[in-house]
Design a protein around this motif. Structure first.
Motif, PDB file in Angstrom:
ATOM      1  N   GLU A 121       0.830  -1.210   0.000  1.00 29.20           N
ATOM      2  CA  GLU A 121       0.000   0.000   0.000  1.00 29.20           C
ATOM      3  C   GLU A 121       0.862   1.257   0.000  1.00 29.20           C
ATOM      4  O   GLU A 121       0.587   2.222  -0.709  1.00 29.20           O
ATOM      5  CB  GLU A 121      -0.917   0.014   1.222  1.00 29.20           C
ATOM      6  CG  GLU A 121      -2.073  -0.947   1.151  1.00 29.20           C
ATOM      7  CD  GLU A 121      -2.889  -0.979   2.428  1.00 29.20           C
ATOM      8  OE1 GLU A 121      -2.498  -0.327   3.430  1.00 29.20           O
ATOM      9  OE2 GLU A 121      -3.933  -1.659   2.432  1.00 29.20           O
ATOM     10  N   LEU A 122       1.928   1.226   0.803  1.00 32.34           N
ATOM     11  CA  LEU A 122       2.841   2.364   0.876  1.00 32.34           C
ATOM     12  C   LEU A 122       3.526   2.604  -0.468  1.00 32.34           C
ATOM     13  O   LEU A 122       3.636   3.757  -0.914  1.00 32.34           O
ATOM     14  CB  LEU A 122       3.885   2.138   1.980  1.00 32.34           C
ATOM     15  CG  LEU A 122       4.893   3.245   2.205  1.00 32.34           C
ATOM     16  CD1 LEU A 122       4.191   4.527   2.623  1.00 32.34           C
ATOM     17  CD2 LEU A 122       5.907   2.827   3.253  1.00 32.34           C
ATOM     18  N   ASN A 123       3.941   1.536  -1.127  1.00 27.97           N
ATOM     19  CA  ASN A 123       4.586   1.682  -2.438  1.00 27.97           C
ATOM     20  C   ASN A 123       3.622   2.249  -3.473  1.00 27.97           C
ATOM     21  O   ASN A 123       3.993   3.112  -4.275  1.00 27.97           O
ATOM     22  CB  ASN A 123       5.143   0.344  -2.917  1.00 27.97           C
ATOM     23  CG  ASN A 123       6.356  -0.091  -2.123  1.00 27.97           C
ATOM     24  OD1 ASN A 123       7.007   0.725  -1.481  1.00 27.97           O
ATOM     25  ND2 ASN A 123       6.646  -1.379  -2.148  1.00 27.97           N
ATOM     26  N   ALA A 124       2.385   1.776  -3.454  1.00 25.51           N
ATOM     27  CA  ALA A 124       1.383   2.282  -4.407  1.00 25.51           C
ATOM     28  C   ALA A 124       1.119   3.769  -4.162  1.00 25.51           C
ATOM     29  O   ALA A 124       1.035   4.563  -5.113  1.00 25.51           O
ATOM     30  CB  ALA A 124       0.097   1.488  -4.284  1.00 25.51           C
ATOM     31  N   THR A 125       1.002   4.164  -2.914  1.00 31.47           N
ATOM     32  CA  THR A 125       0.762   5.564  -2.580  1.00 31.47           C
ATOM     33  C   THR A 125       1.965   6.427  -2.969  1.00 31.47           C
ATOM     34  O   THR A 125       1.796   7.527  -3.488  1.00 31.47           O
ATOM     35  CB  THR A 125       0.463   5.708  -1.072  1.00 31.47           C
ATOM     36  OG1 THR A 125      -0.659   4.896  -0.753  1.00 31.47           O
ATOM     37  CG2 THR A 125       0.173   7.141  -0.709  1.00 31.47           C
TER      38      THR A 125
END
Length: 149
Positions: A90-94
């Motif tokens: 999720e952090l990478n996508a954001t």
């Protein structure tokens, strides 16, 4: 002796039409610049809000990731490892979305600054033309008044 073709002298109607069309083109360009600045400003504001939202989400997800890693260190289970992987993805996508939004906003800001500069120039030209036109009109009226007096 070589004969030279003399070019005819330009008529007043042609010059007047050229002046009129030039002023009209400046006014049209100013109108287009005003609309473009308005549109780009709205787009910039939208991208600014999006980057703020993504930064906030990223900060929240970083804390979530940190807590998930700490929980995994305390008690490593399938669920805790899955929570770490989920939080990292999720952090990478954001982060990717934030990079894209930031790059888009930077491009819009560069375009907007160029548009504002052009708008400023056009506005000055149009104001100068109108001021000169008023001065010329005023001067010709005064001359006529003195002659008839």
């Amino acid at each position: 002796m070589a004969t030279t073709n003399k070019k005819p002298v330009t008529k007043n109607s042609v010059i007047a039409k050229s002046i009129e069309s030039s002023v009209y083109n400046l006014e049209v360009a100013l109108d287009k610049a005003n609309k473009a600045v308005t549109a780009r400003s709205a787009e910039s504001k939208k991208l600014l809000n999006e980057t703020r939202r993504l930064r906030k989400r990223r900060a929240t997800q970083m804390g979530k990731k940190k807590r998930a890693i700490a929980a995994d260190k305390r008690n490593s289970t399938v669920d805790s490892r899955k929570a770490v992987k989920t939080s990292i993805s999720e952090l990478n996508a954001t982060s990717k979305a934030l990079e894209k939004a930031t790059a888009s906003r930077q491009a819009v800001l560069e375009e907007l600054s160029g548009l504002k500069q052009s708008q400023k120039m056009l506005n000055g030209y149009v104001k100068g033309i109108y001021a000169a036109d008023r001065a010329i009109t005023r001067a010709s009226k005064k001359k006529r008044a003195k002659r008839t007096g």
